[in-house]
Design an enzyme around this catalytic site. Sequence first.
Site, mmCIF file in Angstrom:
data_model
loop_
_atom_site.group_PDB
_atom_site.id
_atom_site.type_symbol
_atom_site.label_atom_id
_atom_site.label_comp_id
_atom_site.label_asym_id
_atom_site.label_seq_id
_atom_site.Cartn_x
_atom_site.Cartn_y
_atom_site.Cartn_z
ATOM 1 N N PHE A 1 0.859 -1.183 0.000
ATOM 2 C CA PHE A 1 0.000 0.000 0.000
ATOM 3 C C PHE A 1 0.896 1.234 0.000
ATOM 4 O O PHE A 1 1.721 1.409 0.899
ATOM 5 C CB PHE A 1 -0.932 0.034 1.211
ATOM 6 C CG PHE A 1 -1.870 1.215 1.174
ATOM 7 C CD1 PHE A 1 -3.047 1.148 0.453
ATOM 8 C CD2 PHE A 1 -1.555 2.394 1.823
ATOM 9 C CE1 PHE A 1 -3.905 2.245 0.382
ATOM 10 C CE2 PHE A 1 -2.398 3.498 1.763
ATOM 11 C CZ PHE A 1 -3.584 3.415 1.034
ATOM 12 N N ASP B 1 9.459 2.695 1.408
ATOM 13 C CA ASP B 1 8.286 3.385 1.939
ATOM 14 C C ASP B 1 8.234 3.151 3.444
ATOM 15 O O ASP B 1 7.888 2.075 3.908
ATOM 16 C CB ASP B 1 7.040 2.827 1.246
ATOM 17 C CG ASP B 1 5.737 3.432 1.765
ATOM 18 O OD1 ASP B 1 5.748 4.036 2.854
ATOM 19 O OD2 ASP B 1 4.707 3.275 1.094
ATOM 20 N N LYS C 1 3.025 10.059 8.451
ATOM 21 C CA LYS C 1 2.358 9.553 9.647
ATOM 22 C C LYS C 1 2.974 10.095 10.934
ATOM 23 O O LYS C 1 2.658 11.184 11.372
ATOM 24 C CB LYS C 1 2.313 8.021 9.626
ATOM 25 C CG LYS C 1 1.249 7.461 8.678
ATOM 26 C CD LYS C 1 1.010 5.986 8.906
ATOM 27 C CE LYS C 1 -0.029 5.403 7.970
ATOM 28 N NZ LYS C 1 -1.409 5.821 8.285
#
Length: 381
Positions: A122, A207, A236
């Site tokens: 993702f 990532d 995040k």
Amino acid sequence: MTSLFENYGRWDVELVSGNGTTVTDSEGKTYLDFTSGIGVCGLGHCHPKVVEALSEQARTIWHTSNLFKSTLQEEVAERLTQFSSGDAVFFCNSGAEANEAAIKLARKYTGKSKVITFQQSFHGRTFATMAATGQDKVKQGFGPMLETFVHLPFNHIEALEQEMDQDTAAVMLEIIQGEGGVHPATEEFLLTVEKLCAEYEALLIVDEIQTGMGRTGKPFAYQHFPLSPDIITSAKGLGNGFPTGAIIGKEKLKATFSPGSHGSTFGGNPLAMSAAKATIQMIFQEDFLKEVTEKGDYLTEKLNNVFSRWPSFKGIRHKGLMIGIEFSEEVAPLMAELRKNGLIVLNAGPNVLRLLPPLTVTRQEIDQAIEIWKQTLIQKV
């Protein structure tokens, strides 16, 4: 009747306040939050040092633009490069924007187009990051995807060796696939990726949107292995809840993002940088990261003891305070029961519970959460 688009499957809970690991809803009910806003509030809710930094900055200046110099950006960038394999930083507002920028940078630097990613990955919901994502469910209904993205089985060395060629601009991967079920990459696979990238003059993009900022007990999860990525993406936990993202790239890439090549109106704004600076100062301390590892091991051991005799329990995967608990049945009903009993957790696919508690969670709070687990499982019997 709502005036909002209904693109979120919202729970029937509204959280109105939070302090550390504890949150309170609009009805006055309190919960232990083992989601951290999906891995965002690493220092817990409303950490006083982050609140102080944001408040002070809000009284000074909120926004200028990237036409002006920024000492705050320089300070945060220096810390990010100090604790990574990178040498230069570009700031944006989210993980999707960071991954988008990484893809653009890789294609521009190499002059090539193909980007290899992995099934169940993702990387975001923009058109490029949606195309990069190895899950069909996020692409349904949006028409043809952007070309030149190839999705291979995760941890499958032979498939990667067959696909790598001179047209490959980059290989993009997560050290642990969070949304895909908390599945870690093997060291052999990661080292092979790095070797093949060097051989074919492709870039290695890691990532770290969910795995970075201390979540696994290191500043970034790739640092559990002898890796040196060309590009690292972060978001995040970077601002502990204030929207901010970044890419960290090696020196050789600096000239590729020349003036006018890429930008962001709000990226690196003073509020975001003040939150990121305060967050980094606390998380990137050796003792703090050591405690993350120890608390992750402690929580995992307790969970194994709770579930060892539960019929549908299949096992636990974890690194630091990123934990996936796999079952042979769907976990949505269990999540709902846990919420009723005062513990908020996530899923990662239909059969995996995902725990992302604040990195500041205490052992006492872990013990409280375990008691809620026990109570909930007794009720289900």
